[in-house]
Design a protein around this motif. Sequence first.
Motif, PDB file in Angstrom:
ATOM      1  N   UNK A   1       0.862  -1.187   0.000  1.00 14.08           N
ATOM      2  CA  UNK A   1       0.000   0.000   0.000  1.00 14.08           C
ATOM      3  C   UNK A   1       0.896   1.233   0.000  1.00 14.08           C
ATOM      4  N   UNK A   2       0.793   2.037  -1.048  1.00 17.22           N
ATOM      5  CA  UNK A   2       1.689   3.180  -1.188  1.00 17.22           C
ATOM      6  C   UNK A   2       1.087   4.505  -0.738  1.00 17.22           C
ATOM      7  N   UNK A   3      -0.234   4.587  -0.639  1.00 13.04           N
ATOM      8  CA  UNK A   3      -0.886   5.826  -0.207  1.00 13.04           C
ATOM      9  C   UNK A   3      -2.014   5.478   0.752  1.00 13.04           C
ATOM     10  N   UNK A   4      -2.158   6.303   1.782  1.00 15.29           N
ATOM     11  CA  UNK A   4      -3.179   6.023   2.786  1.00 15.29           C
ATOM     12  C   UNK A   4      -2.858   4.737   3.518  1.00 15.29           C
ATOM     13  N   UNK A   5      -3.885   4.150   4.152  1.00 12.11           N
ATOM     14  CA  UNK A   5      -3.641   2.896   4.862  1.00 12.11           C
ATOM     15  C   UNK A   5      -4.350   1.713   4.219  1.00 12.11           C
ATOM     16  N   UNK A   6      -5.132   1.976   3.143  1.00 13.15           N
ATOM     17  CA  UNK A   6      -5.794   0.895   2.423  1.00 13.15           C
ATOM     18  C   UNK A   6      -6.676   0.026   3.291  1.00 13.15           C
ATOM     19  N   UNK A   7      -7.080   0.549   4.447  1.00 13.25           N
ATOM     20  CA  UNK A   7      -7.906  -0.251   5.351  1.00 13.25           C
ATOM     21  C   UNK A   7      -7.123  -1.257   6.180  1.00 13.25           C
ATOM     22  N   UNK A   8      -5.815  -1.235   6.064  1.00 11.24           N
ATOM     23  CA  UNK A   8      -4.971  -2.157   6.820  1.00 11.24           C
ATOM     24  C   UNK A   8      -4.728  -1.590   8.215  1.00 11.24           C
ATOM     25  N   UNK A   9      -5.162  -2.328   9.242  1.00 11.57           N
ATOM     26  CA  UNK A   9      -5.086  -1.831  10.619  1.00 11.57           C
ATOM     27  C   UNK A   9      -3.645  -1.598  11.075  1.00 11.57           C
ATOM     28  N   UNK A  10      -2.748  -2.515  10.733  1.00 12.75           N
ATOM     29  CA  UNK A  10      -1.353  -2.363  11.164  1.00 12.75           C
ATOM     30  C   UNK A  10      -0.726  -1.109  10.561  1.00 12.75           C
ATOM     31  N   UNK A  11      -0.963  -0.902   9.278  1.00 12.96           N
ATOM     32  CA  UNK A  11      -0.442   0.290   8.620  1.00 12.96           C
ATOM     33  C   UNK A  11      -1.105   1.543   9.174  1.00 12.96           C
ATOM     34  N   UNK A  12      -2.400   1.491   9.422  1.00 10.98           N
ATOM     35  CA  UNK A  12      -3.112   2.625  10.012  1.00 10.98           C
ATOM     36  C   UNK A  12      -2.538   3.014  11.360  1.00 10.98           C
ATOM     37  N   UNK A  13      -2.216   2.025  12.173  1.00  9.60           N
ATOM     38  CA  UNK A  13      -1.623   2.303  13.484  1.00  9.60           C
ATOM     39  C   UNK A  13      -0.240   2.917  13.331  1.00  9.60           C
TER      40      UNK A  13
END
Length: 134
Positions: free
Chosen positions: A36-48
């Motif tokens: 995922x290169x932009x935003x968090x794509x709905x991925x919780x780990x990346x969002x955190x």
Amino acid sequence: MSTVIPTTTALYAALVGLLAAALTVRVIRCRVKTGIQAGDGGNAELGQAIRAHANLTEQAPLALLLIAAVEMLGTPGAWVHALGVVLVLARLSSAWGLSHSLGASQPRQTGAGLTLLVVVVSSLLILYRLFVGR
């Protein structure tokens, strides 16, 4: 008028900078892992990871600027060190809390509260030094 270089604050800025670098690396690693290169794509780990980094960049600059002003106004070094230590611990706590949950957590709340304490105490010390205790 003599110029005071806030070397004590620089120490704490460097520590916060290292934390920022670590949080940046965490975001990069999550992006590589997920693709995922932009935003968090709905991925919780990346969002955190993104939120932990963003929170640091939202909160630390003002606190460090205020601590530097406290130091440059000639406040005793023990105060400057205390503010710096509390800020570093606050930001570590917040980063830990945000890295494990985007919801309410004790480390996140502790980090937010201690950061706010640093901002308020620094602001009051600046006002005191400017108007009362020069």
